[in-house]
Every structure is written in C-alpha cells, then in structure tokens.
Design an enzyme around this catalytic site. Sequence first.
Site: not given
Ligand code: PBG
Length: 323
Positions: A120, A196, A218, A234, A249
């Site tokens: 990311c 996600k 986001r 998705e 997630k």
């Molecule tokens: C990055 C990412 C995030 C998490 C994992 N990869 C944060 C987000 O998308 O804001 C969250 C992991 C967690 O809260 O334990 N994109």
Amino acid sequence: MSFPIHRSRRLRRHPGIRRLVAETRLHPADLIQPLFVCPGTKVQHDIAAMPSVAQMSVDLLVEEAKRLGDLGISAVLLFGTPQKKDDTGSEAWSDSGAVQHALRALKKECPSLYLITDVCLCAYTNCGHCGLPSDHGTVLNDTSIELLGQIAASHAKHGADMVAPSDMMDGRVAAIRRALDNAKFQYTPIMSYAAKYASAFYGPFREAQDSTPQFGDRKTYQMDPANRREAVREVLQDIDEGADMVMVKPAMPYLDVLSDIRAAVDVPVAAYQVSGEYAMIKAAAQNGWLDERAAAFESLLSIKRAGADNIITYFAKDIAAQL
Ligand code: PBG
C-alpha cells in the site's frame, strides 16, 4: 425429536465430549501475526491503543519473529514505515526501505517463517491515501496501481513469499500480477484485501502507522459497510484478476460477509481482526470488564466458524502460546 428422549446437555457434560463434538478448532497454524517494522536499530515504539504491539527496528523484529516461529505460527504480515514520506511514496519500493531490509533479515534468520507483505502507499505518501492524490482532491486509480505493482515486485525481490495489496484501487490485482510476472516472480502468490470496508475500526492502526488521510477519507475506494452482496462481486473480480487468496476486513463486524464469501468461492479465505477489534478487547480486559483470554479466543473461534481458513490477528502470539 422431543424431550425427554433428546437432551442436548448429554454431549456437554464433560470437557472430553465437548472436544470430540467441537465443529471448529483453532490451531496456531491458522494465525498470521502482523508485524510493524521501522527504520533504525534498537528502536521500539509502543502503540498506546494496542497493548503488546510495537513498531520495531529490524534487529528487534528478528528476535520477535523467532519467538513466533517457536510458538508454531506459520506466517507474519509485514507493515513498514519510511524514514521520510514524500509525494509519491517512493520509499515503499526502495531497496533500502525498512520492509526490504526486514525481508532480507527474516529470510536469513527465520527461514521457516512465511513472509507476507502489506502492499500500500498510505504510510509512505504525504497525503496518507492508499493511492496518489490528483490535483482536484481525488485519489488517482490507474497511476496508483502501477506503483503498487512496483512495490510488490520490490518486496518479492527482497524475499517476500506472498504480497497482500490493501489499497482497494480497481485493477490492482491484475497490475500486481503483471508486475510480478514481468520480474520473474510467477510463483509469488497474491492475497488481496478483496472485501475491505471503510471502517472506524482501523483507528489505532492509523495512529501507529501515521497513515491518516490528510484530506477527505477512504470512502471513495474502500467498501461501504452497508453492502453485503457487493463483497462477493469484489472477491470474484479479484480472483478473476489473479488473486490466489482473498480477505475480508474487518472480521467480527463482517461475519455475514465472510460466510457469504466462503460459500461463493473455493480459494482460501482469510479474515483480518483489525486494530480496533483488538483494542476493544484489550481495553475492556484492562478495566476488568472482560476476561481477555476467553474473549480473544471466542472472537477468533467465531471468525473461523463463519468461514475463515486463517486469521490475521494481533492476538496470534498470545493465543498460539495457549493452544
Ligand atoms: C493500509 C492498511 C490499513 C490496515 C491494514 N492496511 C489501514 C487503512 O486502510 O486505513 C488496517 C489494519 C488494522 O486496523 O489493524 N491500507
């Protein structure tokens, strides 16, 4: 099928029979421990809202990884922070980045541990978004996925066994597959954060990674928590683009989604019990309001029962030690 012929309590009277008829079991090999690596040596930054979780420099990280391997945990998910953020997040694919350094060290020192990396941009860019910003306050898609491919190829080059894109840009799985194949990493699998959601439960993580978006939120790329059917779409799309595994997630607020996805596909399905889910249990336990071990165990069991083949969780180390 009625009482008194049938008494459900007969099969609950002894721990032995309860174990025999248990439909779901947790095993250390199901658990993936997230690890945070930062630049430097002998550095440890504790994360206030995530007790027992810390950002560590590579030297300390290697020691921690050895302990995890000894407990029977098979895999870790690596997150990095840069020395310095910039406009394009260039440290994410730098040969001297913290993740790249950690991969080289872990491959050498803990060869039996399976190394998964989060792919990311959000921890690396000034804007804190998972893709590059445009001039008009939006997040660019097609430019970002090329960079994500570059990050994934860099991780593979330095020793990642699997890459896990968490950005939620469209087409990123295909772009990453292309980039890996072009760099001769045809056998490096992709676990996509496919379903996600734009969740409030990432709060503690963003504080730890200093990755809170500097404008907007986001919601233009992560999924709307109101949507269930869309998650299957998705996932199917990511599989179509080449995802070898998919992920849901957060986990506990989305068990319905997890169950749907389990039924819809036959690739392995992972679930991510995120920072906020961990923090809730920890905080309640610290107040004496919950039994931490029992609550953590039950939360993980529920995630597995709903359909997860494996679980990314900050409890991995503690739970594996008790199993
Ligand atoms: C990055 C990412 C995030 C998490 C994992 N990869 C944060 C987000 O998308 O804001 C969250 C992991 C967690 O809260 O334990 N994109």
